[in-house]
Design a protein around this motif. Structure first.
Motif, PDB file in Angstrom:
ATOM      1  N   ALA A 193       0.754  -1.100   0.006  1.00 44.77           N
ATOM      2  CA  ALA A 193       0.003  -0.018  -0.111  1.00 44.77           C
ATOM      3  C   ALA A 193       0.866   1.519   0.071  1.00 44.77           C
ATOM      4  O   ALA A 193       0.311   2.308  -0.529  1.00 44.77           O
ATOM      5  CB  ALA A 193      -0.774  -0.013   1.183  1.00 44.77           C
ATOM      6  N   GLY A 194       1.762   1.368   0.752  1.00 46.38           N
ATOM      7  CA  GLY A 194       2.610   2.254   0.829  1.00 46.38           C
ATOM      8  C   GLY A 194       3.709   2.474  -0.300  1.00 46.38           C
ATOM      9  O   GLY A 194       4.285   3.636  -0.158  1.00 46.38           O
ATOM     10  N   LEU A 195       4.026   1.684  -1.123  1.00 41.60           N
ATOM     11  CA  LEU A 195       5.122   1.918  -2.335  1.00 41.60           C
ATOM     12  C   LEU A 195       4.857   2.718  -3.226  1.00 41.60           C
ATOM     13  O   LEU A 195       3.781   3.018  -3.684  1.00 41.60           O
ATOM     14  CB  LEU A 195       5.422   0.303  -2.978  1.00 41.60           C
ATOM     15  N   ASP A 196       5.952   3.769  -3.069  1.00 43.99           N
ATOM     16  CA  ASP A 196       5.882   4.524  -4.277  1.00 43.99           C
ATOM     17  C   ASP A 196       6.327   3.946  -5.325  1.00 43.99           C
ATOM     18  O   ASP A 196       7.469   3.783  -5.581  1.00 43.99           O
ATOM     19  CB  ASP A 196       6.805   5.818  -3.810  1.00 43.99           C
ATOM     20  N   ARG A 197       5.377   3.438  -6.248  1.00 42.09           N
ATOM     21  CA  ARG A 197       5.738   2.693  -7.476  1.00 42.09           C
ATOM     22  C   ARG A 197       6.562   3.402  -8.358  1.00 42.09           C
ATOM     23  O   ARG A 197       7.503   2.794  -9.029  1.00 42.09           O
ATOM     24  CB  ARG A 197       4.418   2.159  -8.022  1.00 42.09           C
TER      25      ARG A 197
ATOM     26  N   PRO B 213      11.556   0.976 -10.750  1.00 44.70           N
ATOM     27  CA  PRO B 213      12.713   0.732 -11.797  1.00 44.70           C
ATOM     28  C   PRO B 213      13.606  -0.206 -11.151  1.00 44.70           C
ATOM     29  O   PRO B 213      14.538  -0.857 -11.835  1.00 44.70           O
ATOM     30  CB  PRO B 213      13.046   2.265 -11.832  1.00 44.70           C
ATOM     31  N   ARG B 214      13.958   0.010  -9.827  1.00 49.03           N
ATOM     32  CA  ARG B 214      15.215  -0.796  -9.445  1.00 49.03           C
ATOM     33  C   ARG B 214      14.597  -1.770  -8.155  1.00 49.03           C
ATOM     34  O   ARG B 214      15.614  -2.301  -7.571  1.00 49.03           O
ATOM     35  CB  ARG B 214      16.329   0.220  -8.756  1.00 49.03           C
ATOM     36  N   PHE B 215      13.558  -2.093  -8.256  1.00 47.31           N
ATOM     37  CA  PHE B 215      13.080  -2.976  -7.381  1.00 47.31           C
ATOM     38  C   PHE B 215      13.728  -4.594  -7.433  1.00 47.31           C
ATOM     39  O   PHE B 215      13.619  -5.031  -6.244  1.00 47.31           O
ATOM     40  CB  PHE B 215      11.433  -3.321  -7.724  1.00 47.31           C
ATOM     41  N   ALA B 216      14.088  -4.696  -8.554  1.00 52.77           N
ATOM     42  CA  ALA B 216      14.773  -6.220  -8.511  1.00 52.77           C
ATOM     43  C   ALA B 216      16.234  -6.068  -8.159  1.00 52.77           C
ATOM     44  O   ALA B 216      16.744  -7.373  -7.992  1.00 52.77           O
ATOM     45  CB  ALA B 216      14.716  -6.828  -9.971  1.00 52.77           C
ATOM     46  N   ASP B 217      16.882  -4.998  -7.919  1.00 52.33           N
ATOM     47  CA  ASP B 217      18.362  -4.941  -7.405  1.00 52.33           C
ATOM     48  C   ASP B 217      18.369  -5.289  -6.217  1.00 52.33           C
ATOM     49  O   ASP B 217      17.352  -5.170  -5.349  1.00 52.33           O
ATOM     50  CB  ASP B 217      18.740  -3.516  -7.836  1.00 52.33           C
ATOM     51  N   THR B 218      19.538  -6.091  -5.732  1.00 48.86           N
ATOM     52  CA  THR B 218      19.705  -6.467  -4.601  1.00 48.86           C
ATOM     53  C   THR B 218      19.916  -5.325  -3.348  1.00 48.86           C
ATOM     54  O   THR B 218      19.484  -5.636  -2.505  1.00 48.86           O
ATOM     55  CB  THR B 218      20.926  -7.485  -4.599  1.00 48.86           C
ATOM     56  N   ASP B 219      20.064  -4.117  -3.938  1.00 48.67           N
ATOM     57  CA  ASP B 219      20.230  -3.053  -2.858  1.00 48.67           C
ATOM     58  C   ASP B 219      18.994  -2.076  -2.957  1.00 48.67           C
ATOM     59  O   ASP B 219      18.949  -1.174  -2.383  1.00 48.67           O
ATOM     60  CB  ASP B 219      21.436  -2.341  -3.108  1.00 48.67           C
ATOM     61  N   ALA B 220      17.733  -2.900  -3.581  1.00 53.23           N
ATOM     62  CA  ALA B 220      16.560  -1.720  -3.583  1.00 53.23           C
ATOM     63  C   ALA B 220      16.335  -1.502  -2.275  1.00 53.23           C
ATOM     64  O   ALA B 220      16.328  -2.046  -1.465  1.00 53.23           O
ATOM     65  CB  ALA B 220      15.431  -2.615  -4.357  1.00 53.23           C
ATOM     66  N   VAL B 221      15.575  -0.364  -2.369  1.00 54.51           N
ATOM     67  CA  VAL B 221      15.014   0.280  -1.100  1.00 54.51           C
ATOM     68  C   VAL B 221      13.383   0.405  -1.374  1.00 54.51           C
ATOM     69  O   VAL B 221      12.955   0.433  -2.582  1.00 54.51           O
ATOM     70  CB  VAL B 221      15.703   1.803  -0.846  1.00 54.51           C
ATOM     71  N   LEU B 222      12.458   0.599  -0.334  1.00 55.31           N
ATOM     72  CA  LEU B 222      11.089   0.638  -0.579  1.00 55.31           C
ATOM     73  C   LEU B 222      10.826   2.193  -0.218  1.00 55.31           C
ATOM     74  O   LEU B 222      10.949   2.458   0.928  1.00 55.31           O
ATOM     75  CB  LEU B 222      10.724  -0.267   0.433  1.00 55.31           C
ATOM     76  N   PRO B 223      10.673   2.871  -1.388  1.00 59.29           N
ATOM     77  CA  PRO B 223      10.116   4.140  -1.277  1.00 59.29           C
ATOM     78  C   PRO B 223       8.719   4.308  -0.578  1.00 59.29           C
ATOM     79  O   PRO B 223       7.853   3.539  -1.277  1.00 59.29           O
ATOM     80  CB  PRO B 223      10.257   4.766  -2.480  1.00 59.29           C
ATOM     81  N   ASP B 224       8.398   4.995   0.326  1.00 60.89           N
ATOM     82  CA  ASP B 224       7.372   4.885   1.163  1.00 60.89           C
ATOM     83  C   ASP B 224       6.474   6.254   0.729  1.00 60.89           C
ATOM     84  O   ASP B 224       6.797   7.347   1.166  1.00 60.89           O
ATOM     85  CB  ASP B 224       7.501   4.990   2.851  1.00 60.89           C
ATOM     86  N   ARG B 225       5.433   6.076   0.126  1.00 63.40           N
ATOM     87  CA  ARG B 225       4.826   7.280  -0.341  1.00 63.40           C
ATOM     88  C   ARG B 225       4.141   8.051   0.685  1.00 63.40           C
ATOM     89  O   ARG B 225       3.656   9.399   0.704  1.00 63.40           O
ATOM     90  CB  ARG B 225       3.630   7.088  -1.278  1.00 63.40           C
ATOM     91  N   PHE B 226       3.756   7.344   1.972  1.00 66.75           N
ATOM     92  CA  PHE B 226       3.258   7.921   3.236  1.00 66.75           C
ATOM     93  C   PHE B 226       4.018   8.767   3.843  1.00 66.75           C
ATOM     94  O   PHE B 226       3.614   9.958   4.253  1.00 66.75           O
ATOM     95  CB  PHE B 226       2.434   6.856   3.988  1.00 66.75           C
ATOM     96  N   THR B 227       5.240   8.551   4.121  1.00 62.15           N
ATOM     97  CA  THR B 227       6.359   9.132   4.808  1.00 62.15           C
ATOM     98  C   THR B 227       7.236   9.908   4.164  1.00 62.15           C
ATOM     99  O   THR B 227       8.175  10.652   4.619  1.00 62.15           O
ATOM    100  CB  THR B 227       6.871   8.194   5.802  1.00 62.15           C
ATOM    101  N   GLY B 228       7.386   9.610   2.680  1.00 67.29           N
ATOM    102  CA  GLY B 228       8.228  10.335   2.059  1.00 67.29           C
ATOM    103  C   GLY B 228       9.869   9.815   2.319  1.00 67.29           C
ATOM    104  O   GLY B 228      10.797  10.267   1.754  1.00 67.29           O
TER     105      GLY B 228
END
Length: 103
Positions: free
Chosen positions: A14-18, A23-38
């Motif tokens: 729900a919170g993922l800023d898609r 774009p980098r979601f499959a990268d091993t160092d991917a982060v989850l950008p949170d659209r609720f908190t920024g």
């Protein structure tokens, strides 16, 4: 109520800023950008796999049941799921090919 792991998946989805995350979601160092908190947080591999599976299931359900959605977004969706393929199970990828073909 549903448990910590399930809550993390639901919140992550729900919170993922898609636009920022996919774009980098499959990268091993991917982060989850949170659209609720920024903010963004590291995503462990299991959570990224769970979110990729949930994304595939949701989007493929829409594409399978709505020809207009599939016609409009099929190629873009195939591109996204192709990028996420390293995180998807074989069954999810087979569903992608069955629903979208070569979009």
């Amino acid at each position: 109520m549903i448990g910590a792991e399930a809550e993390a998946i639901v919140y992550g989805y729900a919170g993922l800023d898609r636009a920022a995350g996919y774009p980098r979601f499959a990268d091993t160092d991917a982060v989850l950008p949170d659209r609720f908190t920024g903010t963004a947080r590291p995503a462990d591999p299991r959570l990224r796999r769970d979110l990729a599976e949930l994304t595939a299931a949701n989007e493929l359900d829409l594409a399978a049941h709505d020809p207009a959605f599939r016609d409009r977004f099929g190629a873009e969706l195939l591109g996204l799921l192709t990028r996420l393929r390293p995180l998807l199970t074989a069954a999810a990828w087979a569903d992608c090919r069955a629903v979208l073909g070569d979009a």
